[in-house]
Design an enzyme around this catalytic site. Structure first.
Site, PDB file in Angstrom:
ATOM      1  N   ARG A 103       0.857  -1.188   0.000  1.00 19.32           N
ATOM      2  CA  ARG A 103       0.000   0.000   0.000  1.00 19.32           C
ATOM      3  C   ARG A 103       0.896   1.241   0.000  1.00 19.32           C
ATOM      4  NH1 ARG A 103      -2.949   2.814   4.962  1.00 19.32           N
ATOM      5  NH2 ARG A 103      -3.851   4.483   3.719  1.00 19.32           N
ATOM      6  N   HIS A 148      -3.258  10.750   0.721  1.00 20.06           N
ATOM      7  CA  HIS A 148      -2.696  10.492   2.060  1.00 20.06           C
ATOM      8  C   HIS A 148      -2.103  11.810   2.564  1.00 20.06           C
ATOM      9  CE1 HIS A 148      -1.128   7.157   4.871  1.00 20.06           C
ATOM     10  NE2 HIS A 148      -0.820   8.300   5.462  1.00 20.06           N
ATOM     11  N   GLU A 193      -7.607   8.173   6.478  1.00 19.75           N
ATOM     12  CA  GLU A 193      -7.900   8.764   7.793  1.00 19.75           C
ATOM     13  C   GLU A 193      -8.471  10.178   7.736  1.00 19.75           C
ATOM     14  OE1 GLU A 193      -4.620   8.342  10.474  1.00 19.75           O
ATOM     15  OE2 GLU A 193      -4.591   6.178  10.288  1.00 19.75           O
ATOM     16  N   ASN A 334      -7.579   1.509  10.064  1.00 22.95           N
ATOM     17  CA  ASN A 334      -6.257   1.817  10.608  1.00 22.95           C
ATOM     18  C   ASN A 334      -6.389   1.836  12.122  1.00 22.95           C
ATOM     19  OD1 ASN A 334      -5.602   2.208   7.968  1.00 22.95           O
ATOM     20  ND2 ASN A 334      -4.975   4.345   8.172  1.00 22.95           N
ATOM     21  N   TYR A 336      -4.255   1.364  15.951  1.00 22.39           N
ATOM     22  CA  TYR A 336      -2.971   1.259  16.651  1.00 22.39           C
ATOM     23  C   TYR A 336      -3.100   0.956  18.136  1.00 22.39           C
ATOM     24  CZ  TYR A 336      -0.621   3.101  12.523  1.00 22.39           C
ATOM     25  OH  TYR A 336      -0.127   3.252  11.251  1.00 22.39           O
ATOM     26  N   GLU A 404      -3.744  -0.392   8.301  1.00 19.41           N
ATOM     27  CA  GLU A 404      -2.572   0.043   9.072  1.00 19.41           C
ATOM     28  C   GLU A 404      -2.660  -0.519  10.476  1.00 19.41           C
ATOM     29  OE1 GLU A 404      -1.465   4.213   9.353  1.00 19.41           O
ATOM     30  OE2 GLU A 404      -1.955   4.514   7.232  1.00 19.41           O
TER      31      GLU A 404
HETATM   32  C1  BGC Z   1      -1.066   7.534   9.321  1.00 24.17           C
HETATM   33  C2  BGC Z   1       0.378   7.277   8.951  1.00 24.17           C
HETATM   34  C3  BGC Z   1       1.253   7.449  10.176  1.00 24.17           C
HETATM   35  C4  BGC Z   1       0.841   6.426  11.202  1.00 24.17           C
HETATM   36  C5  BGC Z   1       1.678   6.409  12.469  1.00 24.17           C
HETATM   37  C6  BGC Z   1      -1.469   6.908  10.647  1.00 24.17           C
HETATM   38  O1  BGC Z   1      -2.332   7.763  11.313  1.00 24.17           O
HETATM   39  O2  BGC Z   1      -1.914   7.127   8.303  1.00 24.17           O
HETATM   40  O3  BGC Z   1       0.727   8.119   7.910  1.00 24.17           O
HETATM   41  O4  BGC Z   1       2.602   7.365   9.882  1.00 24.17           O
HETATM   42  O5  BGC Z   1      -0.486   6.677  11.590  1.00 24.17           O
HETATM   43  O6  BGC Z   1       1.539   7.585  13.178  1.00 24.17           O
END
Ligand code: BGC
Length: 506
Positions: A103, A148, A193, A334, A336, A404
């Site tokens: 991607r 992006h 995002e 996405n 985290y 992501e």
């Molecule tokens: C974004 C990326 C970024 C990653 C880590 C995401 O919100 O799409 O571009 O590097 O988080 O912070």
């Protein structure tokens, strides 16, 4: 009299449980056939070559050059990973990693330096053709993000995503991408995002264009991006359907656990999801379309209290609602981390317009959650499974691609990134549970990131890559980290490391 029949029933039930558990343990090792693993980057974060061969400045070029104190280490993406000049090195590394897809995003101003399609930059076409052709030659599917975050500065000068006109320019850009590359690119992500971009740009001032207008610009920006997404989807389905590709978007969200078991905190967690995630998914994936009712009512009310004649949350026309509803072939997620949400002592209301005030909940973190180098990115894998379940139940189990997921190391990290290896294993375990036990429709996983790169306002102080990049070396030497080898094994065997005997020694 002793009941033998009952004993037999208990015995059989026990056997069934043991068999089920054993089956689950083996199925909880291996990803279903057809499940695909990939990795990701974005143009501004890796390409460099910010002003060569006709490319004009994006908002990130402008911000890093003119407003450099907003970047923690005052760095920029002028060279970044130098990927513009290192296609072959990157492709060789992707091949080493053994991914099925890659991607990446297209730099708008490299392809269309005037923002619109009156001039298509031959060098931009050459560069992306080369990337795409080489990926395909090495059996790696290109998954392309159209936007992006690197908006042309010329459009920002006209108000950027708070100006409706930007939609028309975006559609010219999207159409150009479809017609130039769509014969080979079969997976398109219209936007990366929307909420992170709009909230960080207009409410938090932590991402370009570092603008003001909190609680106003934020909603306008997301509204126009959503409309641009919906129309780009319809353009593809009308004029490019013969290319047989699919179109979706990547939406970011943490999971929110209630801070305590009280009804209030449970409500706060729901508020957080509705105002952060459903804000963007509801208009596209729900049966009813439009923004979530809770947001509608709340922002309408707050706006009125603040003396506005119109709500700060824009309205879709009936036609626009219809364009948006069902306008995605997959939901790109996405994700985290997770957070704790609690109800504030008193409802947040103020004369100040703000997205955070409209959302009205407090955030905290469980001290037991392991940390990463980014303060608010804790390691909470069980949150991802909860979010996937929520998506399954709220939106009728759509196809989800994790577009992501990754771990933040600090700038001193070199190749011994054990924490990233463990993060990936833990998150993949939860994804597998969501697929096998909860029957969630997750079919792709994308690790962020392929290599260390320019981390927006954190500059080069954070590292997310599976390849270390030496930013002091003019050649930007890449070196594989432990996580590269670990992820490669997962991809090779489609199996989690704890189930591979030889992995236990790593
Ligand atoms: C974004 C990326 C970024 C990653 C880590 C995401 O919100 O799409 O571009 O590097 O988080 O912070």
């Amino acid at each position: 009299m002793f009941n033998y029949k009952y004993l037999l029933q208990v015995f059989c039930f026990g056997i069934i449980l043991v068999v089920q558990k054993t089956m689950q343990n083996t199925t909880l090792c291996t990803f279903p056939p057809g499940f695909k693993f990939g990795t990701a980057t974005s143009a501004y974060q890796i390409e460099g070559a910010w002003n060569v061969s006709g490319k004009t400045p994006s908002i990130w070029d402008f911000a890093t050059h003119n407003n450099f104190e907003s970047i923690i280490d005052r760095s920029n993406g002028d060279i970044a990973c130098d990927s513009y000049n290192q296609i072959d090195v990157d492709i060789a590394n992707l091949q080493l990693l053994n991914v099925s897809f890659y991607r990446f995003s297209i730099s708008w101003t490299r392809l269309l330096p005037n923002a619109g399609n009156n001039f298509i930059n031959p060098d931009g076409v050459r560069y992306y053709n080369e990337v795409i052709d080489k990926l395909i030659a090495h059996n790696i599917d290109p998954m392309v993000t159209i936007f992006h975050w690197d908006l042309p500065q010329s459009l920002q000068d006209l108000g950027g995503w708070t100006n409706k006109l930007t939609i028309e320019y975006y559609l010219q850009f999207a159409r150009t991408c479809f017609s130039l590359f769509g014969d080979r690119v079969k997976t398109w992500i219209t936007f990366n995002e929307i909420s992170m971009y709009c909230v960080s740009a207009y409410d938090k001032k932590s991402l370009a264009p570092f603008a003001s207008l909190s609680g106003i610009g934020t909603y306008l920006c997301a509204h126009y991006m959503l409309l641009a997404h919906g129309r780009a989807y319809r353009i593809y389905k009308k004029d490019f359907i013969h290319q047989k590709g699919i179109v979706g978007l990547s939406i970011d969200s943490p999971w929110y656990f209630p801070a305590t078991n009280t009804a209030n905190d449970k409500m706060a967690a729901m508020r957080a999801i509705i105002t952060g995630f459903d804000w963007l998914t509801h208009p596209i994936f729900s049966q009813t379309g439009d923004y979530p009712l809770f947001m509608r009512k709340r922002i309408d009310y707050n706006s009125k209290q603040q003396g506005f004649k119109e709500s700060r949350l824009p309205r879709f026309t009936t036609k626009e609602k219809a364009i948006l509803q069902g306008s995605a072939d997959f939901l790109g997620l996405n994700h985290y981390t997770s957070k704790l949400a609690s109800m504030p002592m008193s409802e947040k209301a103020s004369e100040m317009t703000s997205y955070e005030i409209d959302r009205s909940f407090d955030i905290s973190f469980d001290p037991k959650w392991p940390k990463s180098a980014r303060n608010h990115f804790k390691v909470v894998p069980q949150g991802l499974r909860k979010l996937l379940l929520y998506i399954r139940d709220t939106y009728n189990n759509p196809i989800v691609y994790i577009t992501e997921n990754g771990y933040a190391g600090d700038h001193s990290e070199y190749i011994d990134d054990h924490d990233r290896v463990s993060y990936t294993n833990l998150y993949l375990t939860e994804i597998l549970k969501a697929i096998v036990i909860d029957k969630c429709n997750v079919t792709k996983y994308t690790s962020w990131s392929f290599m260390d790169n320019f981390e927006w306002h954190d500059g080069y102080t954070l590292r997310f890559g599976m390849f270390h990049v030496d930013f002091d070396d003019p050649k930007r030497k890449r070196t594989p980290k432990k996580s590269m080898y670990a992820y490669r094994n997962i991809i090779r065997f489609g199996t989690l490391p704890r189930c591979l005997s030889f992995e236990k020694s790593i």
